[in-house]
Design a protein around this motif. Structure first.
Motif, PDB file in Angstrom:
ATOM      1  N   SER C 149       0.868  -1.706   0.063  1.00  0.00           N
ATOM      2  CA  SER C 149      -0.213  -0.267   0.029  1.00  0.00           C
ATOM      3  C   SER C 149       0.811   1.542   0.228  1.00  0.00           C
ATOM      4  N   GLY C 152      -0.285   4.557  -2.087  1.00  0.00           N
ATOM      5  CA  GLY C 152      -1.422   4.696  -1.334  1.00  0.00           C
ATOM      6  C   GLY C 152      -2.119   5.236  -3.032  1.00  0.00           C
ATOM      7  N   LYS C 154      -5.352   4.619  -5.705  1.00  0.00           N
ATOM      8  CA  LYS C 154      -6.169   4.049  -5.531  1.00  0.00           C
ATOM      9  C   LYS C 154      -6.236   2.654  -5.584  1.00  0.00           C
ATOM     10  N   VAL C 155      -5.309   2.145  -6.790  1.00  0.00           N
ATOM     11  CA  VAL C 155      -5.637   0.499  -7.169  1.00  0.00           C
ATOM     12  C   VAL C 155      -5.011  -0.103  -5.853  1.00  0.00           C
ATOM     13  N   ILE C 157      -4.904   0.993  -3.030  1.00  0.00           N
ATOM     14  CA  ILE C 157      -5.525   0.548  -1.734  1.00  0.00           C
ATOM     15  C   ILE C 157      -6.776  -0.477  -2.348  1.00  0.00           C
ATOM     16  N   ASP C 158      -7.248  -0.671  -2.848  1.00  0.00           N
ATOM     17  CA  ASP C 158      -7.987  -1.516  -3.561  1.00  0.00           C
ATOM     18  C   ASP C 158      -8.181  -3.129  -3.831  1.00  0.00           C
ATOM     19  N   ALA C 159      -6.316  -3.039  -3.894  1.00  0.00           N
ATOM     20  CA  ALA C 159      -5.454  -4.349  -4.155  1.00  0.00           C
ATOM     21  C   ALA C 159      -5.606  -4.422  -2.867  1.00  0.00           C
ATOM     22  N   ALA C 160      -4.636  -3.317  -1.729  1.00  0.00           N
ATOM     23  CA  ALA C 160      -3.675  -4.679  -0.318  1.00  0.00           C
ATOM     24  C   ALA C 160      -5.682  -4.974   0.416  1.00  0.00           C
TER      25      ALA C 160
END
Lengths: 115, 132, 521
Positions: C149, C152, C154-155, C157-160
């Motif tokens: 992450s 930070g 968007k992609v 955070i989504d994956a994390a």
């Protein structure tokens, strides 16, 4: 004790089935606590003294409680604490960035229209 | 940050007490229940309370050092305490004792610092993110 | 002296991480420290491996607490081999990061966290204690969360979110399995466990725990039913992070499976190993198909990580000395190739000037950077298994081991997966190298400072050379792999090295308490 563990695991799995990331996190908290109780149980429950070797003694006194599960649980709690605080911060960031915590709606990393 | 007179006044008295108590727990852990981890947590909670009452910047000023530096220093101290066995040729982390005082104390102080640094770094990150 | 050497794979990166943290506000110091730490680790890991292969298994009891009570570190041939490879990958990624990592991520603490990740990986490889293995997994996990992450976007955070959720569950499963194992045997030392488990009365429970371990490690290793988080997450973080994740993290899961299912759970192989065999077969096919279904370079490689995990677990499930040797060989080959592929995908992205590596944006690489194409050909061909590169030898060994034990369906799955991979490689080559450029290739590399360009290129050259070297002269690695296979098949040397040849199992506190409880009316 084992019934309590079973109940907690069942609750945790029910929470995992949710789509909300926050509920999944609560499930994780419940599950890790269930596991900690399980460790305590499998280490045999005894009512004993703290497992310390007294001054001028070579071995532990009789009737002390088993120190190893306690050490394991402490480690597990510390680790769980670290993981959880990170996961919560991450959830907060995710909510800020995407405006949702519904895991099915999170398709930024794997867009549906672009395989 | 909570704007409460009771909390502010309370924290002024509590912080030094908690610091003293945490050091007592750290010292007690040498022979009896207690130790660096619990002591570190108490110390960190004291500072976290301060941050709640006076805000994160005031807490940083009181703390003087960056939490991450404290974490690194603690880690280093913990690692070094294991290296004291070099002259004796015993395995890493074997405790050496000098008149009732042993290298585990050094390790414990390391743990204490790591816990204080780690918890406070997390508290800072969360409070700054949340805009509290 | 030797016990310092055995503890070095943990101590070196840990010290580096601590020093990097002290220098939190001075990125330049961190860079130097990170590089110095990685080089030291490679050197010490090399010495450790040489010692282990020549003089036998190295054991150190931390704090001089005798096994099975204290924490034991064990360097057997497999551990030593893995640590050497891991340290080389660590060095490559650290060097690449010098040229690639952006200031934001560097300020966010990339270097110390990267070193902590290496601590976790090396610790997991070298520990001889199951609970300690769990702890190293966690060290690895927390740092991988942060690395994933870091930055930070968007992609990321989504994956994390997905990565964190699945891994928290896997962690709880692992801990539960460890706890139950402790409950029935009263020990967590792996060598001690292998002695005690056959004496447990309730063998059904042992098999159930074994399945729990398959689930926990299977999630980490991205085996068939538990693989979906990997293609969702691996293409999002910084390139050096992608490469180290793809190269090492899942392989730690494979290593743990390899360790646990050759040393501890060997009583009920008909049940546990056939589960593993099925999972391995399906993983191979699904991974290869998935990689064909995406139209993005990095994501195709993520699916390929899954596919090749299947091949390694297949070797473990067959569990003859030859198959285990094949697995060890394949592990080394795959770690090197995957790291190389992800690093080069990062470079390709830079050259095409785009944000991602979708096939639609690639093209004209040969015009832009012919030398890179030559370099890239080696890992690609090795992935597809063209002789005489390393992938060919790994597949050959696996096929031979499978045929010897009449696992024809598995061999067929392996070959089909290999064919699909060749298809993918052909498509990638066509899209990336031969297709006319979509947009004029960015002259990024030329415009970069000399030092940065070297930092990006050197790891690729080194990794391609390793792959090429293994391919042309496989004898050296083959003999090491054979030694690994033999030591995994016959674990008596491992047990004796750890426990010091004690005939009688030491009474444990759990056993003693059970006894007391029984005495009580």
């Amino acid at each position: 004790m084992s019934l309590a563990v079973g109940g907690m695991v069942a609750g945790a799995i029910y929470l995992f089935l949710s789509r909300q990331f926050l509920r999944i996190l609560f499930g994780v908290i419940l599950l890790s606590n269930a596991v900690n109780v399980a460790i305590l149980t499998v280490g045999r429950l005894t009512q004993g003294q703290p497992p310390l070797i007294a001054r001028n003694a070579e071995i532990m006194a009789q009737g002390v409680s088993n120190p190893l599960p306690q050490a394991l649980i402490l480690t597990a709690i510390v680790i769980g604490f670290g993981l959880l605080s990170f996961a919560l911060a991450l959830g907060w960031r995710a909510y800020q960035e995407m405006g949702t915590l519904d895991t099915s709606a999170m398709r930024v990393a794997e867009p549906e229209d672009r395989p | 940050m909570m704007d409460s007179l009771i909390l502010r006044t309370g924290v002024r008295i509590l912080l030094p007490l908690m610091l003293l108590f945490s050091i007592f727990i750290l010292w007690r852990g040498h022979h009896e229940p207690g130790g660096g981890f619990v002591g570190g947590l108490i110390c960190a909670v004291g500072f976290a309370l301060h941050a709640l009452a006076f805000g994160i910047d005031a807490m940083r000023r009181v703390l003087k050092a960056d939490p991450r530096t404290i974490l690194g220093a603690g880690l280093l101290l913990g690692i070094l305490s294991g290296f004291i066995t070099v002259p004796t040729g015993e395995p890493y982390m074997t405790a050496q004792w000098v008149g009732g005082l042993g290298t585990p104390v050094l390790f414990d102080i390391g743990v204490y610092l790591v816990v204080v640094g780690g918890v406070l770094a997390m508290v800072c990150a969360l409070m700054e993110e949340g805009g509290a | 002296m030797n016990h310092w050497l055995t503890a070095a794979p943990i101590l070196v990166p840990l010290t580096t991480a601590a020093l990097c943290m002290l220098a939190w506000n001075y990125p330049v110091v961190q860079r130097v420290l990170s590089l110095a730490g990685s080089v030291t680790l490679v050197v010490l890991a090399g010495i450790l491996a040489a010692t282990t292969l020549n003089d036998g298994i190295q054991v150190v009891q931390m704090g001089a607490w005798a096994a099975p009570f204290g924490i034991t570190l064990v360097a057997d041939p497999l551990s030593a081999l893995m640590i050497v490879i891991a340290s080389i990958m660590g060095l490559c990624c650290a060097v690449y990061a010098l040229g690639d990592i952006d200031p934001v991520r560097e300020r966010g603490g990339f270097h110390p966290i990267f070193q902590v990740l290496m601590v976790g990986v090396c610790g997991a490889f070298i520990t001889g204690d199951l609970f300690n293995l769990y702890v190293w997994f966690e060290v690895m996990l927390i740092s991988s969360f942060v690395l994933l992450s870091l930055g930070g976007t968007k992609v990321q955070i989504d994956a994390a979110v997905k990565y964190v959720a699945i891994n928290l569950v896997a962690t709880a499963c692992l801990l539960l399995a460890v706890a139950l194992l402790y409950g029935i045997t009263g020990t967590l030392n792996m060598a001690d466990l292998s002695q005690r488990l056959p004496q447990v009365a309730n063998q059904g429970l042992v098999s159930a725990i074994a399945v729990l371990f398959i689930i926990a490690f299977g999630m980490k290793a991205a085996l068939f039913p538990f693989f979906f988080w990997l293609p969702a997450a691996y293409h999002t973080p910084a390139v050096a992070v992608q490469a180290i994740f793809a190269g090492l993290l899942t392989k730690v899961g494979v290593y743990s499976l390899l360790r646990v299912f050759t040393l501890i759970f060997i009583g009920d192989t008909g049940w546990t190993h056939s589960i593993l065999l099925w999972m391995a077969g399906i993983t191979m096919i699904v991974g290869a198909l998935g990689s064909l279904a995406t139209r993005d370079l990095t994501r195709a490689w993520s699916w390929q990580v899954v596919a090749h995990i299947g091949s390694m677990v297949m070797g473990l499930a067959i569990a003859t000395p030859l198959a285990l040797a094949a697995t060890a060989f394949y592990l080394v080959h795959d770690i090197v190739v995957k790291t190389n592929l992800f690093l080069s995908a990062g470079l390709v992205r830079r050259l095409s000037g785009g944000e991602d590596t979708a096939f639609a944006r690639l093209g004209g690489l040969f015009k832009a950077a012919p030398w890179l194409c030559v370099l890239l050909f080696i890992p690609l061909a090795s992935l597809a298994g063209f002789p005489p590169l390393s992938g060919f030898w790994g597949k050959l060994l696996l096929v031979k081991a499978g045929l010897e034990t009449q696992h024809y369906a598995m061999v067929a799955a392996l070959l089909v997966s290999g064919l699909l991979t060749i298809w993918l490689v052909g498509r990638v080559w066509a899209e990336m190298v031969w297709k006319a450029p979509v947009q004029p290739p960015a002259a990024l590399l030329a415009s970069m400072a000399r030092g940065r360009a070297y930092a990006l290129m050197l790891p690729l050259v080194l990794l391609s050379l390793i792959t090429f070297g293994i391919g042309v002269n496989p004898d050296r690695l083959l003999s090491v792999a054979a030694q690994v296979g033999a030591s995994l098949h016959d674990t008596s040397a491992y047990v004796e090295a750890v426990l010091g040849g004690k005939a009688e199992p030491v009474p444990t506190l759990v056993g003693e308490l059970q006894h007391q409880a029984g005495d009580r009316p």
